[in-house]
Design a protein around this motif. Structure first.
Motif, PDB file in Angstrom:
ATOM      1  N   SER A  41       0.833  -1.210   0.000  1.00 13.56           N
ATOM      2  CA  SER A  41       0.000   0.000   0.000  1.00 13.56           C
ATOM      3  C   SER A  41       0.863   1.255   0.000  1.00 13.56           C
ATOM      4  O   SER A  41       0.615   2.193  -0.767  1.00 13.56           O
ATOM      5  CB  SER A  41      -0.913   0.028   1.226  1.00 13.56           C
ATOM      6  OG  SER A  41      -1.891  -0.958   1.145  1.00 13.56           O
ATOM      7  N   TYR A  44       2.436   1.808  -3.411  1.00 19.50           N
ATOM      8  CA  TYR A  44       1.511   2.419  -4.375  1.00 19.50           C
ATOM      9  C   TYR A  44       1.251   3.887  -4.060  1.00 19.50           C
ATOM     10  O   TYR A  44       1.120   4.705  -4.972  1.00 19.50           O
ATOM     11  CB  TYR A  44       0.190   1.655  -4.416  1.00 19.50           C
ATOM     12  CG  TYR A  44       0.260   0.362  -5.194  1.00 19.50           C
ATOM     13  CD1 TYR A  44       0.875   0.297  -6.432  1.00 19.50           C
ATOM     14  CD2 TYR A  44      -0.306  -0.795  -4.687  1.00 19.50           C
ATOM     15  CE1 TYR A  44       0.933  -0.873  -7.152  1.00 19.50           C
ATOM     16  CE2 TYR A  44      -0.255  -1.983  -5.399  1.00 19.50           C
ATOM     17  CZ  TYR A  44       0.368  -2.010  -6.631  1.00 19.50           C
ATOM     18  OH  TYR A  44       0.420  -3.174  -7.334  1.00 19.50           O
ATOM     19  N   LYS A  53      -7.628   6.386   0.286  1.00 20.30           N
ATOM     20  CA  LYS A  53      -8.943   5.874  -0.117  1.00 20.30           C
ATOM     21  C   LYS A  53      -8.872   5.014  -1.374  1.00 20.30           C
ATOM     22  O   LYS A  53      -9.686   4.124  -1.560  1.00 20.30           O
ATOM     23  CB  LYS A  53      -9.918   7.029  -0.339  1.00 20.30           C
ATOM     24  CG  LYS A  53     -10.358   7.705   0.924  1.00 20.30           C
ATOM     25  CD  LYS A  53     -11.438   8.711   0.638  1.00 20.30           C
ATOM     26  CE  LYS A  53     -11.961   9.284   1.940  1.00 20.30           C
ATOM     27  NZ  LYS A  53     -13.130  10.139   1.717  1.00 20.30           N
ATOM     28  N   THR A  54      -7.926   5.283  -2.253  1.00 17.53           N
ATOM     29  CA  THR A  54      -7.880   4.574  -3.536  1.00 17.53           C
ATOM     30  C   THR A  54      -6.840   3.468  -3.596  1.00 17.53           C
ATOM     31  O   THR A  54      -6.786   2.736  -4.581  1.00 17.53           O
ATOM     32  CB  THR A  54      -7.594   5.568  -4.679  1.00 17.53           C
ATOM     33  OG1 THR A  54      -6.330   6.199  -4.462  1.00 17.53           O
ATOM     34  CG2 THR A  54      -8.689   6.607  -4.780  1.00 17.53           C
ATOM     35  N   GLY A  56      -6.610   0.737  -1.822  1.00 18.74           N
ATOM     36  CA  GLY A  56      -7.081  -0.580  -1.405  1.00 18.74           C
ATOM     37  C   GLY A  56      -7.182  -1.589  -2.532  1.00 18.74           C
ATOM     38  O   GLY A  56      -6.705  -2.728  -2.417  1.00 18.74           O
ATOM     39  N   ASN A  57      -7.806  -1.204  -3.636  1.00 21.60           N
ATOM     40  CA  ASN A  57      -8.010  -2.145  -4.730  1.00 21.60           C
ATOM     41  C   ASN A  57      -6.718  -2.656  -5.352  1.00 21.60           C
ATOM     42  O   ASN A  57      -6.568  -3.867  -5.534  1.00 21.60           O
ATOM     43  CB  ASN A  57      -8.920  -1.537  -5.800  1.00 21.60           C
ATOM     44  CG  ASN A  57     -10.340  -1.395  -5.310  1.00 21.60           C
ATOM     45  OD1 ASN A  57     -10.767  -2.089  -4.392  1.00 21.60           O
ATOM     46  ND2 ASN A  57     -11.079  -0.491  -5.918  1.00 21.60           N
ATOM     47  N   PRO A  58      -5.758  -1.794  -5.697  1.00 22.40           N
ATOM     48  CA  PRO A  58      -4.519  -2.353  -6.261  1.00 22.40           C
ATOM     49  C   PRO A  58      -3.732  -3.184  -5.245  1.00 22.40           C
ATOM     50  O   PRO A  58      -3.075  -4.155  -5.613  1.00 22.40           O
ATOM     51  CB  PRO A  58      -3.725  -1.134  -6.713  1.00 22.40           C
ATOM     52  CG  PRO A  58      -4.363   0.037  -6.092  1.00 22.40           C
ATOM     53  CD  PRO A  58      -5.765  -0.330  -5.770  1.00 22.40           C
ATOM     54  N   THR A  59      -3.832  -2.837  -3.984  1.00 19.60           N
ATOM     55  CA  THR A  59      -3.135  -3.625  -2.962  1.00 19.60           C
ATOM     56  C   THR A  59      -3.742  -5.014  -2.857  1.00 19.60           C
ATOM     57  O   THR A  59      -3.014  -6.018  -2.827  1.00 19.60           O
ATOM     58  CB  THR A  59      -3.201  -2.911  -1.598  1.00 19.60           C
ATOM     59  OG1 THR A  59      -2.607  -1.619  -1.719  1.00 19.60           O
ATOM     60  CG2 THR A  59      -2.491  -3.708  -0.532  1.00 19.60           C
ATOM     61  N   VAL A  60      -5.054  -5.093  -2.820  1.00 22.36           N
ATOM     62  CA  VAL A  60      -5.730  -6.393  -2.745  1.00 22.36           C
ATOM     63  C   VAL A  60      -5.418  -7.223  -3.975  1.00 22.36           C
ATOM     64  O   VAL A  60      -5.122  -8.420  -3.877  1.00 22.36           O
ATOM     65  CB  VAL A  60      -7.251  -6.199  -2.559  1.00 22.36           C
ATOM     66  CG1 VAL A  60      -7.995  -7.496  -2.757  1.00 22.36           C
ATOM     67  CG2 VAL A  60      -7.542  -5.630  -1.188  1.00 22.36           C
ATOM     68  N   ALA A  61      -5.468  -6.607  -5.153  1.00 22.52           N
ATOM     69  CA  ALA A  61      -5.170  -7.337  -6.384  1.00 22.52           C
ATOM     70  C   ALA A  61      -3.742  -7.868  -6.381  1.00 22.52           C
ATOM     71  O   ALA A  61      -3.489  -9.010  -6.788  1.00 22.52           O
ATOM     72  CB  ALA A  61      -5.396  -6.431  -7.589  1.00 22.52           C
ATOM     73  N   THR A  62      -2.807  -7.072  -5.883  1.00 18.99           N
ATOM     74  CA  THR A  62      -1.416  -7.501  -5.824  1.00 18.99           C
ATOM     75  C   THR A  62      -1.233  -8.648  -4.833  1.00 18.99           C
ATOM     76  O   THR A  62      -0.531  -9.620  -5.125  1.00 18.99           O
ATOM     77  CB  THR A  62      -0.500  -6.316  -5.436  1.00 18.99           C
ATOM     78  OG1 THR A  62      -0.704  -5.264  -6.371  1.00 18.99           O
ATOM     79  CG2 THR A  62       0.954  -6.719  -5.429  1.00 18.99           C
ATOM     80  N   VAL A  91      -7.436 -12.305   2.220  1.00 25.06           N
ATOM     81  CA  VAL A  91      -7.147 -12.015   0.812  1.00 25.06           C
ATOM     82  C   VAL A  91      -6.244 -13.080   0.213  1.00 25.06           C
ATOM     83  O   VAL A  91      -6.535 -13.620  -0.856  1.00 25.06           O
ATOM     84  CB  VAL A  91      -6.520 -10.609   0.676  1.00 25.06           C
ATOM     85  CG1 VAL A  91      -6.026 -10.364  -0.714  1.00 25.06           C
ATOM     86  CG2 VAL A  91      -7.517  -9.560   1.082  1.00 25.06           C
TER      87      VAL A  91
END
Length: 151
Positions: A41, A44, A53-54, A56-62, A91
């Motif tokens: 996180s 990124y 706020k933004t 989260g999604n790339p971190t989860v995907a990674t 995750v």
């Protein structure tokens, strides 16, 4: 041999489970996995200009990608054998569950084997996650509309 003698013999022959050591391993490995997620996180946010706020999604995907890669290479199983529940951090455990099923059924073909069985375990997680998120959002919308809560 009666039931009491059998139970006594069973207790003598059954190896003792090191519960405290297992809890420490699970806690340590789960904490390391979560720390890696936090480091990703920060990576990124620093290098790709994401906000809190933004990111989260790339971190989860990674994290899911890393878990799937490690599962495909056979390392995640070893991690799971060592850490037990600590490797089932939601995750990475999700990614492991999806790829494990895909690997197990790949001999049946891509469509019926991999595609049909990939979400056997993870499908219920996705379903109940979406349904619970819907109901939580609905309750929040109702509470906001009657003035009990605010955004």
């Amino acid at each position: 041999m009666n039931e009491q003698q059998y139970n006594t013999l069973k207790e003598q022959l059954t190896p003792q489970t090191p519960v405290f050591v297992n809890v420490l391993k699970a806690f340590g490995v789960g904490g390391i996995i979560c720390s890696i997620g936090q480091a990703i996180s920060y990576f990124y946010m620093i290098f790709f200009d994401f906000t809190e706020k933004t990111v989260g999604n790339p971190t989860v995907a990674t994290m899911i990608f890393i878990a799937m890669l490690l599962t495909g290479l056979g390392y995640y199983r070893k991690l799971g054998q060592f850490a037990g529940a600590g490797s089932a951090v939601p995750v990475t455990g999700f990614g492991n569950a999806v790829i494990s099923a895909a690997i197990e059924y790949r001999s049946e073909g891509f469509v019926l084997g991999v595609g049909g069985n990939m979400f056997k375990l993870a499908g219920s997680v996705i379903l109940f996650g979406v349904v619970s998120a819907f109901f939580v959002a609905l309750i929040k919308l109702i509470l906001v509309s009657v003035g009990v809560a605010s955004w």
